[in-house]
Write a protein that holds these residues in place. Structure first.
Motif, PDB file in Angstrom:
ATOM      1  N   MET A 218      29.242  50.319 -34.535  1.00 48.91           N
ATOM      2  CA  MET A 218      28.286  51.051 -35.351  1.00 48.91           C
ATOM      3  C   MET A 218      26.869  50.551 -35.077  1.00 48.91           C
ATOM      4  O   MET A 218      25.916  51.342 -35.011  1.00 48.91           O
ATOM      5  CB  MET A 218      28.648  50.881 -36.827  1.00 48.91           C
ATOM      6  CG  MET A 218      28.028  51.897 -37.751  1.00 48.91           C
ATOM      7  SD  MET A 218      28.614  51.743 -39.468  1.00 48.91           S
ATOM      8  CE  MET A 218      30.272  52.405 -39.297  1.00 48.91           C
TER       9      MET A 218
ATOM     10  N   ARG B  89      23.508  52.487 -33.753  1.00 45.62           N
ATOM     11  CA  ARG B  89      22.236  52.312 -34.474  1.00 45.62           C
ATOM     12  C   ARG B  89      21.121  51.960 -33.510  1.00 45.62           C
ATOM     13  O   ARG B  89      20.022  52.543 -33.554  1.00 45.62           O
ATOM     14  CB  ARG B  89      22.412  51.231 -35.529  1.00 45.62           C
ATOM     15  CG  ARG B  89      21.145  50.762 -36.227  1.00 45.62           C
ATOM     16  CD  ARG B  89      21.496  49.718 -37.284  1.00 45.62           C
ATOM     17  NE  ARG B  89      20.314  49.091 -37.861  1.00 45.62           N
ATOM     18  CZ  ARG B  89      19.760  47.973 -37.429  1.00 45.62           C
ATOM     19  NH1 ARG B  89      20.301  47.330 -36.379  1.00 45.62           N
ATOM     20  NH2 ARG B  89      18.685  47.472 -38.011  1.00 45.62           N
TER      21      ARG B  89
ATOM     22  N   PHE C 192      24.250  52.619 -43.253  1.00 50.30           N
ATOM     23  CA  PHE C 192      24.334  53.272 -41.936  1.00 50.30           C
ATOM     24  C   PHE C 192      23.391  54.470 -41.905  1.00 50.30           C
ATOM     25  O   PHE C 192      23.744  55.576 -41.525  1.00 50.30           O
ATOM     26  CB  PHE C 192      25.771  53.678 -41.573  1.00 50.30           C
ATOM     27  CG  PHE C 192      26.600  54.229 -42.704  1.00 50.30           C
ATOM     28  CD1 PHE C 192      26.377  55.492 -43.213  1.00 50.30           C
ATOM     29  CD2 PHE C 192      27.620  53.465 -43.254  1.00 50.30           C
ATOM     30  CE1 PHE C 192      27.150  56.000 -44.236  1.00 50.30           C
ATOM     31  CE2 PHE C 192      28.398  53.956 -44.283  1.00 50.30           C
ATOM     32  CZ  PHE C 192      28.166  55.236 -44.777  1.00 50.30           C
TER      33      PHE C 192
ATOM     34  N   GLY D 187      26.962  56.821 -39.577  1.00 49.14           N
ATOM     35  CA  GLY D 187      28.277  56.227 -39.815  1.00 49.14           C
ATOM     36  C   GLY D 187      29.432  57.019 -39.247  1.00 49.14           C
ATOM     37  O   GLY D 187      30.466  56.452 -38.893  1.00 49.14           O
TER      38      GLY D 187
END
Length: 394
Positions: free
Chosen positions: A293, A297, A320, A366
């Motif tokens: 994740m 990002r 997220f 997310g």
């Protein structure tokens, strides 16, 4: 002939997620960076919980309003391990159908119509909607440039009608993690002014760059005026199971039992049995996904940074979400509609979170396993808006 509609509902903002969802449905193939969900589902261990549920026909009947004993015990262990909170009374934890219900329970228990709840901007839109729906007044506080409030601004917002201050850390929509010192100061202010501190901690495990989470509920002596709200929806991929929980002042348990028994009776029992196994699996189930994740990002941040001063990225290390401000004088909801219609990429307007001074967009990453296509569409759309303006793209 028209029939009456309650005025308290007329004043509530239209929920933005369904609105954006309808636009997405009208444009098949749109990639959504709108709703705050994760790309993974619940841990496999919940199958054992479902088996436990099915093992006894009595499990299909109503359960205790507060929650099944097995789950309450699992929650107490989790709070002790992860949040440093020792729950010495059985009358401080309530299992709810998600943390939105926990928030509604709390407001109903502490505030009457025309009382005030302080919501620092950016607020979570469902918090503002719940407060308004109950006839309570949301008293907002403008953020600093880093999207955090100051203690002074919160203190100035307190009036004789104030019943609570709400904090969300990690924050939705900004992703900002409140410094422990700020949360401690806000909590102390609430103690001094004899008001409640409602701490929403749904994103407690979603932390990047070695950031740390702090729970105000572990402050010594804070148990008489502090609410702590938690959810399994994010960390355990449990969004549709509707399961969360709250830690509250013991004195409010009788009131909150009345509220929950009237609105829900008990959280869905099958979800409670599944939640027991999820909590036994622990936070590692969530944190194992943070590396991938975090890579997505970073990819999004890198792509957005190439758009120059047109896009200001709010620096954050939690949740997220990426919150950006565009150098644009258009309404954020119009930008969102255009991005969906012309570029098939969906985000959420900052106006839903009270950010009406500037054009802000919330990007949720997310649900992404791969950011390439989504990033390409988003950058293409934002570049077109930067170069041509919103009215010329049609």
């Amino acid at each position: 002939m028209t029939y009456p509609i309650a005025n308290r509902i007329k004043t509530v903002q239209t929920p933005v997620i369904p609105t954006v969802g309808e636009w997405v449905a009208e444009h098949p193939g749109t990639i959504s960076l709108g709703q705050g969900v994760v790309h993974y589902g619940p841990p496999s261990e919940i199958e054992d919980g479902l088996s436990d549920f099915k093992s006894d026909p009595l499990h299909h009947r109503y359960k205790l309003v507060q929650g099944i004993p097995e789950l309450l015990q699992a929650i107490e262990g989790k709070l002790r391990r992860d949040n440093g909170m020792a729950i010495e009374s059985k009358d401080r934890v309530m299992v709810t159908a998600g943390s939105n219900m926990a928030f509604m329970n709390a407001i109903m228990a502490i505030a009457d119509p025309n009382d005030e709840i302080i919501l620092p901007k950016p607020y979570y839109f469902n918090h503002e909607m719940a407060v308004t729906m109950l006839g309570v007044v949301p008293r907002t506080v403008e953020p600093e440039a880093n999207m955090l409030p100051t203690l002074d601004s919160i203190e100035k917002a307190i009036t004789k009608k104030t019943r609570a201050v709400v904090t969300i850390s990690p924050n939705n929509p900004s992703g900002m993690v409140f410094p422990a010192t700020l949360l401690q100061s806000i909590n102390q202010l609430c103690r001094e002014r004899k008001i409640y501190h409602i701490s929403d901690e749904a994103y407690e495990y979603f932390l990047f760059d070695n950031e740390k989470h702090f729970s105000p509920g572990n402050i010594s002596g804070s148990e008489d005026y502090t609410f702590s709200l938690f959810s399994l929806s994010k960390a355990y991929g449990f969004a549709s199971w509707r399961i969360g929980y709250m830690v509250m002042p013991e004195a409010l348990m009788p009131s909150i039992k009345k509220i929950q028994d009237t609105n829900l009776i008990c959280a869905p029992a099958i979800s409670q049995f599944a939640a027991v196994k999820a909590l036994h699996r622990g936070k590692s189930y969530c944190t194992q996904h943070l590396s991938s994740m975090g890579a997505i990002r970073e990819q999004l941040l890198d792509g957005l940074s190439r758009l120059g001063p047109f896009v200001r990225i709010i620096p954050s290390k939690g949740a997220f979400y990426i919150l950006i401000e565009l150098d644009l004088h258009e309404a954020s909801i119009d930008v969102v509609e255009l991005l969906i219609r012309e570029f098939k990429i969906a985000v959420i307007p900052g106006s839903a979170f009270g950010l009406d001074k500037g054009c802000y967009l919330r990007i949720a990453f997310g649900a992404l396993k791969n950011a390439d296509d989504a990033l390409e569409r988003l950058i293409k759309g934002l570049k077109s808006i930067r170069d041509h303006g919103i009215k010329r793209i049609a």
